[in-house]
Design a protein around this motif. Sequence first.
Motif, short mmCIF file in Angstrom:
data_model
loop_
_atom_site.label_atom_id
_atom_site.label_comp_id
_atom_site.label_asym_id
_atom_site.label_seq_id
_atom_site.Cartn_x
_atom_site.Cartn_y
_atom_site.Cartn_z
N LYS A 2 -104.57 -6.26 31.76
CA LYS A 2 -104.47 -7.68 32.10
C LYS A 2 -105.85 -8.24 32.40
N TRP A 3 -105.93 -9.54 32.49
CA TRP A 3 -107.17 -10.24 32.77
C TRP A 3 -107.38 -10.27 34.29
N THR A 4 -107.65 -9.10 34.86
CA THR A 4 -107.90 -8.98 36.29
C THR A 4 -109.20 -8.22 36.50
N ALA A 5 -109.80 -8.36 37.67
CA ALA A 5 -111.06 -7.68 37.96
C ALA A 5 -110.90 -6.16 37.86
N ASP A 6 -109.80 -5.64 38.40
CA ASP A 6 -109.57 -4.19 38.34
C ASP A 6 -109.46 -3.70 36.90
N ASP A 7 -108.68 -4.40 36.08
CA ASP A 7 -108.54 -3.99 34.68
C ASP A 7 -109.83 -4.18 33.90
N MET A 8 -110.65 -5.15 34.27
CA MET A 8 -111.93 -5.34 33.58
C MET A 8 -112.87 -4.16 33.84
N THR A 9 -112.81 -3.61 35.04
CA THR A 9 -113.62 -2.43 35.35
C THR A 9 -113.24 -1.29 34.43
N PRO A 63 -106.07 -14.61 29.01
CA PRO A 63 -105.45 -15.84 29.53
C PRO A 63 -105.01 -16.70 28.34
N ALA A 64 -104.02 -17.53 28.54
CA ALA A 64 -103.51 -18.37 27.46
C ALA A 64 -104.54 -19.41 27.02
N PHE A 65 -104.47 -19.76 25.74
CA PHE A 65 -105.28 -20.83 25.17
C PHE A 65 -104.44 -22.11 25.25
N PRO A 66 -104.74 -23.00 26.21
CA PRO A 66 -103.93 -24.21 26.35
C PRO A 66 -104.42 -25.33 25.42
#
Length: 150
Positions: A2-9, A63-66
């Motif tokens: 997911k687009w989260t800080a933890d998952d980015m690590t 994240p979604a492309f709005p």
Amino acid sequence: MKWTADDMTVFLREKQYIDTLLLPLQPVSFTNEMKQSASMQEFVEALTREMEKQFKGRVMLSPAFPYLKQEPVEEQLPKIQKWIQEAKEGGFSHIILITSDASWKQVEKILTECSSGCHLFLLKTWRTPIKTNHFRTDETTAAAAYNEME
């Protein structure tokens, strides 16, 4: 992932194994199509969440492309192509655009010809509400669709 800080690590450490970006396309309307656009968003969000769970460690959920529903999708092409280009520069080989908005079918050929590894999946929404806590994907079908891209 997911687009989260933890998952980015984890992503930055394991980048060579994560080759696919799931990019939801989110139509937004603040007028008479507001309920329909919210319903479309709920459906796409539920499905992409399940796809991310199923292929965790192999895909990244963006994240979604709005975009405004009343604007023609042709006007969105330069923006979405920038997103695709940046994703490619970031190391993603496959970018899967996921939407319930049928108007993207008009530009599907342009998107896939201009961006190799870019795929558009158009999802049909149901008129009856979906209980997202009981939502399941068909693992065989989802896995087969993913494997076809490779």
